[in-house]
Design a protein around this motif. Structure first.
Motif, mmCIF file in Angstrom:
data_model
loop_
_atom_site.group_PDB
_atom_site.id
_atom_site.type_symbol
_atom_site.label_atom_id
_atom_site.label_comp_id
_atom_site.label_asym_id
_atom_site.label_seq_id
_atom_site.Cartn_x
_atom_site.Cartn_y
_atom_site.Cartn_z
ATOM 1 N N ALA A 1 -0.497 6.206 9.566
ATOM 2 C CA ALA A 1 0.716 7.034 9.409
ATOM 3 C C ALA A 1 1.645 6.448 8.351
ATOM 4 C CB ALA A 1 1.458 7.116 10.735
ATOM 5 N N CYS A 2 2.322 7.326 7.653
ATOM 6 C CA CYS A 2 3.330 6.900 6.671
ATOM 7 C C CYS A 2 4.366 6.026 7.381
ATOM 8 C CB CYS A 2 4.000 8.140 6.082
ATOM 9 S SG CYS A 2 5.512 7.745 5.200
ATOM 10 N N PRO A 3 4.576 4.792 6.920
ATOM 11 C CA PRO A 3 5.520 3.906 7.600
ATOM 12 C C PRO A 3 6.944 4.469 7.666
ATOM 13 C CG PRO A 3 4.150 2.659 6.085
ATOM 14 C CD PRO A 3 3.850 4.105 5.840
ATOM 15 N N GLY B 1 12.491 10.202 6.833
ATOM 16 C CA GLY B 1 11.061 9.937 6.991
ATOM 17 C C GLY B 1 10.335 10.266 5.694
ATOM 18 N N GLY B 2 9.004 10.227 5.740
ATOM 19 C CA GLY B 2 8.211 10.468 4.532
ATOM 20 C C GLY B 2 8.323 11.890 3.992
ATOM 21 N N ALA B 3 8.704 12.843 4.853
ATOM 22 C CA ALA B 3 8.719 14.242 4.407
ATOM 23 C C ALA B 3 9.656 14.428 3.209
ATOM 24 C CB ALA B 3 9.136 15.152 5.554
ATOM 25 N N TYR B 4 10.810 13.753 3.220
ATOM 26 C CA TYR B 4 11.754 13.905 2.104
ATOM 27 C C TYR B 4 11.103 13.402 0.804
ATOM 28 C CZ TYR B 4 15.591 13.275 -1.104
ATOM 29 O OH TYR B 4 16.378 13.338 -2.230
ATOM 30 N N ILE B 5 10.470 12.228 0.882
ATOM 31 C CA ILE B 5 9.856 11.645 -0.328
ATOM 32 C C ILE B 5 8.724 12.556 -0.810
ATOM 33 C CG2 ILE B 5 8.561 9.637 -1.215
ATOM 34 C CD1 ILE B 5 10.245 7.926 0.759
ATOM 35 N N ASN B 6 7.992 13.103 0.143
ATOM 36 C CA ASN B 6 6.889 14.004 -0.210
ATOM 37 C C ASN B 6 7.417 15.269 -0.899
ATOM 38 O OD1 ASN B 6 4.217 14.860 -0.321
ATOM 39 N ND2 ASN B 6 4.407 15.992 1.597
ATOM 40 N N ARG C 1 0.829 -1.211 0.000
ATOM 41 C CA ARG C 1 0.000 0.000 0.000
ATOM 42 C C ARG C 1 0.861 1.257 0.000
ATOM 43 N NH1 ARG C 1 -2.672 -0.101 4.987
ATOM 44 N NH2 ARG C 1 -4.206 1.401 4.285
ATOM 45 N N MET C 2 2.168 1.101 0.184
ATOM 46 C CA MET C 2 3.042 2.287 0.142
ATOM 47 C C MET C 2 3.228 2.691 -1.322
ATOM 48 S SD MET C 2 5.902 1.380 2.983
ATOM 49 C CE MET C 2 5.732 -0.358 2.808
ATOM 50 N N ARG C 3 2.686 3.795 -1.683
ATOM 51 C CA ARG C 3 2.652 4.205 -3.091
ATOM 52 C C ARG C 3 4.067 4.390 -3.669
ATOM 53 N NH1 ARG C 3 0.183 3.405 -7.494
ATOM 54 N NH2 ARG C 3 1.642 4.406 -8.870
ATOM 55 N N CYS C 4 4.938 5.015 -2.897
ATOM 56 C CA CYS C 4 6.284 5.279 -3.419
ATOM 57 C C CYS C 4 7.004 3.963 -3.708
ATOM 58 C CB CYS C 4 7.090 6.123 -2.437
ATOM 59 S SG CYS C 4 7.163 5.446 -0.775
ATOM 60 N N LEU C 5 6.889 3.043 -2.754
ATOM 61 C CA LEU C 5 7.588 1.771 -2.915
ATOM 62 C C LEU C 5 6.951 0.956 -4.045
ATOM 63 C CD1 LEU C 5 10.000 0.556 -1.570
ATOM 64 C CD2 LEU C 5 8.543 -0.375 0.209
ATOM 65 N N ASP D 1 5.664 13.113 -6.255
ATOM 66 C CA ASP D 1 4.205 13.240 -6.133
ATOM 67 C C ASP D 1 3.572 11.947 -5.620
ATOM 68 O OD1 ASP D 1 4.630 11.612 -8.308
ATOM 69 O OD2 ASP D 1 3.092 12.524 -9.568
ATOM 70 N N TYR D 2 4.403 11.031 -5.108
ATOM 71 C CA TYR D 2 3.861 9.733 -4.681
ATOM 72 C C TYR D 2 2.820 9.884 -3.566
ATOM 73 C CZ TYR D 2 7.744 7.325 -7.094
ATOM 74 O OH TYR D 2 8.623 6.841 -8.025
ATOM 75 N N CYS D 3 3.098 10.758 -2.603
ATOM 76 C CA CYS D 3 2.284 10.768 -1.377
ATOM 77 C C CYS D 3 0.837 11.173 -1.653
ATOM 78 C CB CYS D 3 2.895 11.696 -0.338
ATOM 79 S SG CYS D 3 4.592 11.235 0.045
ATOM 80 N N SER D 4 0.637 11.962 -2.712
ATOM 81 C CA SER D 4 -0.726 12.456 -2.949
ATOM 82 C C SER D 4 -1.693 11.320 -3.302
ATOM 83 C CB SER D 4 -0.725 13.521 -4.049
ATOM 84 O OG SER D 4 -0.171 12.960 -5.206
ATOM 85 N N SER D 5 -1.164 10.149 -3.759
ATOM 86 C CA SER D 5 -2.093 9.055 -4.078
ATOM 87 C C SER D 5 -1.806 7.819 -3.209
ATOM 88 C CB SER D 5 -2.002 8.703 -5.558
ATOM 89 O OG SER D 5 -0.666 8.420 -5.890
ATOM 90 N N CYS D 6 -1.264 8.052 -2.029
ATOM 91 C CA CYS D 6 -0.895 6.920 -1.159
ATOM 92 C C CYS D 6 -2.015 6.615 -0.158
ATOM 93 C CB CYS D 6 0.380 7.254 -0.404
ATOM 94 S SG CYS D 6 0.980 5.884 0.597
ATOM 95 N N ALA D 7 -2.095 5.337 0.219
ATOM 96 C CA ALA D 7 -3.090 4.948 1.225
ATOM 97 C C ALA D 7 -2.698 5.461 2.616
ATOM 98 C CB ALA D 7 -3.211 3.424 1.248
ATOM 99 N N TYR D 8 -1.408 5.750 2.816
ATOM 100 C CA TYR D 8 -0.950 6.264 4.113
ATOM 101 C C TYR D 8 -0.908 7.786 4.073
ATOM 102 C CZ TYR D 8 0.555 1.488 5.111
ATOM 103 O OH TYR D 8 0.591 0.132 5.329
ATOM 104 N N ARG D 9 -0.854 8.380 5.278
ATOM 105 C CA ARG D 9 -0.798 9.846 5.341
ATOM 106 C C ARG D 9 0.595 10.291 5.748
ATOM 107 N NH1 ARG D 9 -5.942 9.790 8.600
ATOM 108 N NH2 ARG D 9 -7.383 8.994 7.047
ATOM 109 N N VAL D 10 1.175 11.076 4.877
ATOM 110 C CA VAL D 10 2.589 11.418 5.083
ATOM 111 C C VAL D 10 2.802 12.320 6.301
ATOM 112 C CG1 VAL D 10 2.632 13.413 3.496
ATOM 113 C CG2 VAL D 10 4.701 12.036 3.848
ATOM 114 N N ARG D 11 1.782 13.082 6.665
ATOM 115 C CA ARG D 11 1.991 13.985 7.804
ATOM 116 C C ARG D 11 1.746 13.309 9.156
ATOM 117 N NH1 ARG D 11 3.020 18.240 4.753
ATOM 118 N NH2 ARG D 11 1.658 18.392 2.958
HETATM 119 S S1 SF4 Z 1 2.942 8.575 2.458
HETATM 120 FE FE1 SF4 Z 1 4.804 7.521 2.991
HETATM 121 S S2 SF4 Z 1 4.562 5.470 2.137
HETATM 122 FE FE2 SF4 Z 1 3.050 6.785 1.156
HETATM 123 S S3 SF4 Z 1 4.048 7.534 -0.709
HETATM 124 FE FE3 SF4 Z 1 4.421 9.057 0.870
HETATM 125 S S4 SF4 Z 1 6.397 8.471 1.747
HETATM 126 FE FE4 SF4 Z 1 5.639 6.704 0.605
#
Ligand code: SF4
Ligand SMILES: Cc1cc2nc3c(=O)[nH]c(=O)nc-3n(C[C@H](O)[C@H](O)[C@H](O)COP(=O)(O)OP(=O)(O)OC[C@H]3O[C@@H](n4cnc5c(N)ncnc54)[C@H](O)[C@@H]3O)c2cc1C
Length: 513
Positions: free
Chosen positions: A458-460, A432-437, A352-356, A441-451
């Motif tokens: 929570a973003c793993p 943490g997720g903040a760098y990827i965010n 479910r981690m969109r980036c991964l 643009d991965y986080c905008s369509s992720c099942a987890y919440r980056v903040r």
């Molecule tokens: S919220 Fe976390 S897991 Fe989801 S895309 Fe962003 S960094 Fe990856």
């Protein structure tokens, strides 16, 4: 009789030092014999991505055609689905019986394991083997070893500056052009919305490549990836055209956006030259001079030219030096004692981690991820989740078009996973997720919440990051480059720490199931 030049798939360079003297003779009508073998056994060392096999076999076959045109006799052992498919050992034996050469000569392979195998095969067959120095790197590994033998912690920057001075690249006398050795601070920008991304030039398959595709699809049907939509260059000439296209259309923006990621856009402004460089279809010196020329003509800014040249004569050369200095123990390192097996979703891509998920799918489909996707998504996750380094290495070796032991081992064990305890880099590349965010643009369509930092939504990357710092406090606390992170950790309340360890624990437990 006479000497046979043995050319393996990863050394198709036009200035292969074993071949060069024979090419000169060939122009005078005194042909020599070349041996090339498509070994099925070697092609199954890992379940290599189908595209990598197509690239290797097609580039070999094209080189054989070129060498024949230039007057050399080529004894080529091709993979035939219906026929007996020889291993290196069988093909070498067959060649020796048929042609009875007085000796073999080959250019040194960059991968030590394969070099030792070739030497053992020649010894077992009772034929003398002469090994000539590699022309595929710009630095003699002996010199690197002499300069760094007594250094515990290797650093890239000094090495890079030394090569720039030696080659006179981006130099103004003995000073760097514009007085800048390093343009990294200009090169970490986010992609602006709506930016147009040029498609790379396509090289559709010719008859040779089409034949190879049929063979790979038949013989390696169980390997990952697809051969459909083939568009990469397989000859020296096309590889140069590929670079020209990159220089004209993508290099000007390479610098600024080299760390950015965009879902569904694998290449962005990157070059995708590593698969070509690593088998000799491109020469690193040609590449670097081409980039420098574009800068001198004013068609690319310094941050792009320097940013790119730093990768090729800096990181690439440095990694080879480190590999030669630190193997074989580098491949076995596990300084962070990471023992979790590779999760199944690395192969199924179902997470479910969109980036991964985006990166795993892209790697499966194309055999390519750019540097930040490899480092800050895949390896970042692997380090934070404590994945066992050998499993991660195997995943990379299997899927990537540019994967060779000499470059993959230091990148995964050193830069990616910090498994060598900081021998190659100054700190673990974790975030943490903040760098990827920030960079994608991965986080905008992720099942987890980056903040969110803790809890099931929570973003793993967030709880795993703090959990990692807690787990490795003793080893990393004194690292000056980790000071800010540890000071932030120390400010956290007990309740926050409890929530972090609980969220990370639950996540990792689920991963193990
Ligand atoms: S919220 Fe976390 S897991 Fe989801 S895309 Fe962003 S960094 Fe990856
Ligand atoms: C975990 C991990 C594994 C990697 N495995 C490989 C590998 O097996 N083979 C490989 O060639 N590169 C590897 N790299 C380095 C780098 O990620 C790739 O070279 C790059 O992404 C290739 O894409 P590109 O040609 O579009 O590169 P660009 O971004 O356009 O960069 C230009 C060139 O610089 C060179 N380069 C940049 N960084 C490195 C580096 N760290 N080490 C060696 N060369 C570098 C490559 O030749 C690359 O083609 C790895 C990096 C990481 C973090």
């Amino acid at each position: 009789m006479g000497t046979t030049v043995w050319i393996q798939a990863s050394q198709l360079s036009r200035d292969n030092s074993a071949l060069a003297p024979f090419l000169r003779h060939a122009t005078r009508g005194e042909g020599a014999r070349v041996l090339m073998i498509e070994s099925e056994e070697r092609s199954r060392l890992y379940r290599y991505h189908k595209r990598k096999l197509v690239l290797l076999f097609s580039a070999m076959r094209h080189l054989a055609v070129e060498l024949r045109k230039r007057g050399l006799e080529v004894d080529y052992y091709a993979l035939e689905p219906e026929a007996h498919r020889p291993s290196f050992r069988d093909a070498l034996r067959a060649h020796l019986e048929r042609h009875r050469p007085s000796g073999l000569v080959m250019m040194e392979l960059l991968d030590r394991t394969h070099q030792r195998d070739a030497e053992a095969l020649a010894a077992a067959a009772g034929i003398p083997l002469r090994v000539t120095p590699t022309t595929m790197m710009l630095t003699d590994p002996g010199i690197f070893a002499r300069e760094h033998r007594s250094t515990k912690r290797l650093r890239m920057e000094q090495h890079y500056r030394g090569i720039r001075k030696r080659l006179g690249v981006l130099m103004d006398g003995d000073r760097p052009v514009e007085e800048r050795w390093n343009t990294d601070p200009d090169n970490r920008r986010r992609l602006p919305k709506g930016i147009s991304i040029p498609a790379p030039q396509a090289f559709p398959p010719d008859a040779i490549t089409r034949d190879v595709i049929v063979i790979v699809d038949r013989l390696f049907a169980d390997h990952p990836g697809t051969t459909a939509g083939w568009s990469l260059p397989v000859t020296h000439r096309d590889a140069i055209a590929w670079v020209d296209d990159f220089v004209e259309h993508r290099l000007p923006q390479f610098g600024a956006y080299q760390d950015a990621m965009l879902d569904g856009e694998p290449l962005l402004f990157h070059s995708l030259v590593s698969p070509l460089l690593n088998i000799g279809l491109l020469s690193p010196l040609h590449l670097v001079k081409r980039i420098e020329h574009a800068f001198e003509q004013g068609s690319v800014p310094l941050n792009s030219a320097e940013g790119f040249i730093r990768q090729v004569i800096g990181w690439r050369e440095y990694m080879y030096g480190v590999y030669r200095l630190r193997m074989p123990q580098l491949a076995r390192e596990n300084a962070l004692r990471a023992h979790r097996p590779l999760p199944r979703f690395f192969w199924t891509t179902e997470t479910r981690m969109r980036c991964l998920a985006g990166c795993l799918r892209q790697a499966q489909a194309t055999g390519y991820l750019h540097h930040i996707q490899r480092l800050m998504v895949v390896c970042n996750f692997a380090t934070l989740a404590g994945l066992e380094p050998r499993g991660v290495l195997e995943w990379f070796m299997t899927l990537f078009l540019d994967a060779y032991e000499w470059v993959m081992i230091p990148n995964v064990m050193g830069m990616g996973l910090y498994a060598d305890g900081g021998g190659i880099t100054t700190k673990p590349y974790v975030s943490g997720g903040a760098y990827i965010n920030r960079m994608s643009d991965y986080c905008s369509s992720c099942a987890y919440r980056v903040r969110e930092r803790t809890g099931p939504a929570a973003c793993p990357f967030n709880h795993l990051y703090w959990n990692f710092l807690l787990a490795h406090r003793r080893r990393l606390r004194s690292n000056p480059r980790m000071g800010v992170a540890f000071r932030a950790l120390e400010k956290k309340s007990r309740a926050e720490i409890r929530a972090i360890t609980q969220s990370a624990g639950e996540f990792l437990e689920a991963l193990d199931q």
